[in-house]
Scaffold this motif. Structure first.
Motif, mmCIF file in Angstrom:
data_model
loop_
_atom_site.group_PDB
_atom_site.id
_atom_site.type_symbol
_atom_site.label_atom_id
_atom_site.label_comp_id
_atom_site.label_asym_id
_atom_site.label_seq_id
_atom_site.Cartn_x
_atom_site.Cartn_y
_atom_site.Cartn_z
ATOM 1 N N LYS A 53 0.813 -1.209 0.000
ATOM 2 C CA LYS A 53 0.000 0.000 0.000
ATOM 3 C C LYS A 53 0.857 1.276 0.000
ATOM 4 C CE LYS A 53 -3.547 2.504 2.443
ATOM 5 N NZ LYS A 53 -3.835 2.975 3.776
ATOM 6 N N ALA A 54 0.608 2.127 -0.973
ATOM 7 C CA ALA A 54 1.248 3.453 -1.030
ATOM 8 C C ALA A 54 0.397 4.309 -1.943
ATOM 9 C CB ALA A 54 2.654 3.346 -1.590
ATOM 10 N N ASN A 55 0.388 5.607 -1.705
ATOM 11 C CA ASN A 55 -0.483 6.452 -2.533
ATOM 12 C C ASN A 55 0.035 6.507 -3.969
ATOM 13 O OD1 ASN A 55 -2.588 8.109 -3.269
ATOM 14 N ND2 ASN A 55 -2.428 9.388 -1.444
ATOM 15 N N VAL A 56 -0.935 6.631 -4.887
ATOM 16 C CA VAL A 56 -0.608 6.547 -6.318
ATOM 17 C C VAL A 56 -0.191 7.915 -6.879
ATOM 18 C CG1 VAL A 56 -2.012 4.538 -6.861
ATOM 19 C CG2 VAL A 56 -3.085 6.794 -6.759
ATOM 20 N N HIS A 57 0.509 7.887 -7.991
ATOM 21 C CA HIS A 57 0.812 9.083 -8.784
ATOM 22 C C HIS A 57 1.517 10.199 -8.023
ATOM 23 C CE1 HIS A 57 -1.130 7.602 -12.298
ATOM 24 N NE2 HIS A 57 -2.282 7.442 -11.696
ATOM 25 N N ARG A 58 2.082 9.904 -6.849
ATOM 26 C CA ARG A 58 2.635 11.029 -6.096
ATOM 27 C C ARG A 58 4.088 10.831 -5.723
ATOM 28 N NH1 ARG A 58 -2.445 11.891 -2.483
ATOM 29 N NH2 ARG A 58 -3.660 13.174 -3.883
ATOM 30 N N GLY A 59 4.596 9.624 -5.923
ATOM 31 C CA GLY A 59 5.925 9.403 -5.358
ATOM 32 C C GLY A 59 6.887 8.780 -6.340
ATOM 33 N N VAL A 60 8.157 8.954 -6.042
ATOM 34 C CA VAL A 60 9.165 8.268 -6.854
ATOM 35 C C VAL A 60 9.558 6.959 -6.179
ATOM 36 C CG1 VAL A 60 10.157 10.334 -7.900
ATOM 37 C CG2 VAL A 60 11.040 9.556 -5.699
ATOM 38 N N HIS A 61 9.092 6.754 -4.938
ATOM 39 C CA HIS A 61 9.559 5.555 -4.239
ATOM 40 C C HIS A 61 8.905 4.287 -4.805
ATOM 41 C CE1 HIS A 61 6.001 5.070 -1.657
ATOM 42 N NE2 HIS A 61 6.044 6.372 -1.417
ATOM 43 N N THR A 62 9.551 3.173 -4.508
ATOM 44 C CA THR A 62 9.173 1.899 -5.132
ATOM 45 C C THR A 62 7.710 1.532 -4.901
ATOM 46 O OG1 THR A 62 11.432 1.154 -4.823
ATOM 47 C CG2 THR A 62 9.787 -0.571 -5.230
#
Ligand code: PMP
Length: 407
Positions: A53-62
């Motif tokens: 789980k991680a927010n979409v379209h906002r991060g460069v992280h894996t």
């Protein structure tokens, strides 16, 4: 045609089907309201929450990149499922209801006082109230197509309603009460011959019929994942790019912008212009497993199985004294709405529940249709691919018993 072995295998994917209600094995016949969810979808939700789980379209992280890829793979899967031209035409919403509100509010912002929108008497409130809200804001006029005794739309009347003030037609593909499958391709083509765009409410078609946006040529099409073996809270608005590009955003916020200053904001490209805020990205990703589930069986096989169940049941129901079935169109989906004599739908529903049979009772969010039929509501049984002929027999037996009690 699906065999008994196929259905047995399919049912193993739905643990809920082996639970008990009122001391009997569940007979779930409320699939029009929502279908049950296979393990593949539930497992995917669990997998994402526990590993990705991680927010979409906002991060460069894996993790964010992984989650974004999952969401966008799902969009591509939906595009393929409905044969849309491009993923820019596939907008994720909270459901059919939000999708129709989006169109009424955004596309409808171009309508003026006196403009006419054509609806039908068999619409769900989700395809009535958004247009009424628009009417209250702009002064548009709603025109309504009637049905005949079998629950078939009056096509002559439909065609006669078009005039130079008509700006939109919006109708369901399949009625959630009558089961009627409307001849949407012909209706769309007629509207287009008058340069009128069309929205099709596909909430009851997407789980049962093969959809092809290029062939249908509708301007907008809406449906909900929870009726398609998918998660709750996810829906789709398909819209032709030529319209979506011209339409103003429906909601403002994160995700839907290109650049924001206090003086001026520019909007994101399609489809993101219409996806303000953090979406239910876990649900969207898991929806792709529901489409895999449907594809693994084949939508034509699903439709044929459900249709056979419906015909088998309807034929036998007609032999029950005082049975009144609402919706007997020649082209009908696996929905049976009925009453027995003057008995109230809730009484029938409760007596069926006591025998483990889960059916819906009430107005089914179609009060104008209930008024048209001059009834307070109906009992509604509806099938999905996992239902069996044994369940149909259990329902028929329970119904015969309930009808005798209420006599
Ligand atoms: N239209 C039709 C024909 C429906 O059957 C339903 C759901 N009963 C809706 C719209 C609304 O769908 P949702 O509640 O998923 O937004």
């Amino acid at each position: 045609m699906l065999t008994d072995e196929d259905i047995k295998r399919i049912r193993k994917e739905f643990p809920i089907l082996s639970r008990e209600v009122s001391g009997r094995e569940l007979d779930y016949l409320d699939n029009t309201a929502t279908s049950q969810t296979p393990l593949s979808v539930v497992d995917e939700i669990k997998r994402i929450y526990t590993t990705s789980k991680a927010n979409v379209h906002r991060g460069v992280h894996t993790l964010s990149q992984e989650m974004t890829a999952l969401q966008e793979e799902s969009r591509e899967k939906v595009r393929k499922y409905i044969n849309a031209e491009s993923i820019e035409e596939v907008i994720f919403t909270r459901g059919t209801t939000e999708a129709i509100n989006l169109v009424a509010s955004s596309f409808g912002s171009r309508f003026k006082r006196g403009d006419e929108v054509i609806l039908t008497v068999m619409e769900h409130h989700a395809n009535i109230v958004p247009w009424q809200l628009l009417r209250d804001r702009t002064g548009i006029v709603l025109r309504v197509v009637d049905i005949d005794d079998k629950g078939v739309l009056n096509q002559e009347q439909y065609r006669s309603l078009f005039n130079e003030r008509t700006v939109m037609a919006s109708f369901c593909h399949v009625s959630n009460v009558l089961g009627t499958v409307n001849p949407v391709k012909e209706m769309i083509s007629f509207a287009h011959s008058h340069n009128v765009p069309v929205l099709v409410d596909g909430a009851q078609a997407a789980p049962h019929l093969r959809l092809d946006m290029k062939e249908l040529d509708c301007d907008f099409y809406t449906f909900s994942a929870h009726k398609m073996y998918g998660p709750t809270g996810i829906g789709v608005l398909y819209g032709k790019k030529k319209w979506l590009e011209k339409m103003p955003p429906y909601q403002g916020g994160g995700e839907m912008i290109a650049k924001v200053t206090f003086e001026h904001t520019t909007f994101a490209e399609l489809p993101f212009k219409f996806e303000a805020g953090t979406p239910d990205f876990v649900g969207i990703a898991a929806f792709s497993k529901a489409i895999d589930f449907i594809d693994s069986i084949g939508i034509e096989n699903i439709e044929a199985h459900e249709h056979a169940l419906m015909e088998y049941t309807q034929e036998r129901m007609m032999k029950i004294p005082e049975m009144r079935i609402f919706g007997t169109a020649p082209h009908k989906s696996a929905v049976i709405s009925f009453l027995v004599g003057r008995s109230h739908p809730y009484d029938l529903g409760l007596l069926l529940d006591k025998q483990g049979v889960e059916v819906r009772t009430g107005h089914h969010c179609a009060m104008p249709l209930m008024d048209r039929l001059d009834i307070p509501g109906t009992v509604r049984a509806s099938y999905a691919v996992y239902n069996t002929f044994e369940e149909a027999d259990t329902f028929l037996k329970a119904l015969t018993r309930a009808a005798a009690i209420l006599e």
